[in-house]
Design a protein around this motif. Structure first.
Motif, PDB file in Angstrom:
ATOM      1  N   SER A  12      -7.867 -89.939 -76.314  1.00 55.79           N
ATOM      2  CA  SER A  12      -8.900 -88.950 -76.020  1.00 55.79           C
ATOM      3  C   SER A  12      -9.564 -88.551 -77.324  1.00 55.79           C
ATOM      4  N   ARG A  13     -10.881 -88.405 -77.272  1.00 48.85           N
ATOM      5  CA  ARG A  13     -11.628 -88.028 -78.467  1.00 48.85           C
ATOM      6  C   ARG A  13     -12.863 -87.259 -78.044  1.00 48.85           C
ATOM      7  N   VAL A  14     -13.167 -86.188 -78.760  1.00 46.43           N
ATOM      8  CA  VAL A  14     -14.332 -85.367 -78.442  1.00 46.43           C
ATOM      9  C   VAL A  14     -15.040 -84.981 -79.730  1.00 46.43           C
ATOM     10  N   GLU A  30       0.036 -86.679 -79.886  1.00 42.39           N
ATOM     11  CA  GLU A  30      -0.304 -85.878 -81.051  1.00 42.39           C
ATOM     12  C   GLU A  30      -1.793 -85.585 -81.027  1.00 42.39           C
ATOM     13  N   GLY A  31      -2.145 -84.385 -81.466  1.00 41.33           N
ATOM     14  CA  GLY A  31      -3.543 -83.997 -81.512  1.00 41.33           C
ATOM     15  C   GLY A  31      -3.974 -83.624 -82.916  1.00 41.33           C
ATOM     16  N   LYS A  38      -6.783 -76.718 -75.098  1.00 44.63           N
ATOM     17  CA  LYS A  38      -7.009 -76.879 -73.662  1.00 44.63           C
ATOM     18  C   LYS A  38      -6.788 -78.336 -73.244  1.00 44.63           C
ATOM     19  N   GLU A  39      -7.301 -79.247 -74.032  1.00 46.50           N
ATOM     20  CA  GLU A  39      -7.124 -80.676 -73.748  1.00 46.50           C
ATOM     21  C   GLU A  39      -5.649 -81.065 -73.844  1.00 46.50           C
ATOM     22  N   GLY A  87     -14.534 -81.196 -83.192  1.00 50.63           N
ATOM     23  CA  GLY A  87     -14.018 -82.542 -83.009  1.00 50.63           C
ATOM     24  C   GLY A  87     -12.512 -82.507 -82.847  1.00 50.63           C
ATOM     25  N   TYR A  88     -12.021 -83.310 -81.912  1.00 49.46           N
ATOM     26  CA  TYR A  88     -10.576 -83.472 -81.811  1.00 49.46           C
ATOM     27  C   TYR A  88     -10.257 -84.849 -81.272  1.00 49.46           C
TER      28      TYR A  88
END
Length: 159
Positions: free
Chosen positions: A74-76, A44-45, A100-101, A63-64
């Motif tokens: 994953s975190r940005v 899930e994103g 994209k991620e 941010g995601y």
């Protein structure tokens, strides 16, 4: 960390104090770890953005975060490349980067033998969601770079 890292070339005393606080936090939480298997094995994103949060450049922050089986994988959090003109544009750019991620992670999971029927990216901006789903020309959004309209193709192909 993201804000402090912007001042690596010329840090002040305040930046050094912030780094020391971060290091104390990390030392105090070093016993934490990722625990998989507590939830369903689904990816899930979640995406969000701020509007012109950097006071110097007026750029916004994307941010995601992605979770898999209940754990963050994953975190940005990073400044966007351009100065956006509206909150819709800011959120739209963030959703595109997060998409994209998601596609990369989707391919990675398939390579290791994990298939998922439906991939979901949560976005809190109804206007950005509408813009992504509606490929019609909008005079208020014609300035948005083509690289961000890529998300429309992904949605049309039901990826």
């Amino acid at each position: 960390m993201g804000v402090v890292s912007r001042f690596l070339t010329n840090p002040s005393k305040q930046h050094w104090q912030a780094v020391k606080w971060i290091l104390r936090y990390l030392k105090g939480t070093s016993h934490y770890c990722l625990c998989f298997g507590q939830d369903e094995t689904t990816l899930e994103g979640f995406t969000d953005a701020d509007m012109a949060g950097d006071m110097d450049t007026r750029k916004s922050t994307t941010g995601y975060l992605y979770t898999f089986a209940g754990a963050t994988v994953s975190r940005v959090s990073r400044l966007q490349r351009i100065v956006a003109f509206s909150t819709t544009e800011v959120e739209y750019i963030a959703a595109t980067e997060a998409c994209k991620e998601m596609l990369w992670m989707q391919r990675f999971l398939r390579e290791i033998g994990i298939k998922q029927d439906k991939y979901v990216l949560y976005c809190d901006s109804q206007s950005a969601i509408h813009l992504a789903k509606n490929p019609a020309f909008h005079s208020k959004t014609k300035h948005i770079d083509l690289r961000y309209h890529w998300i429309r193709c992904v949605l049309e192909e039901k990826q």
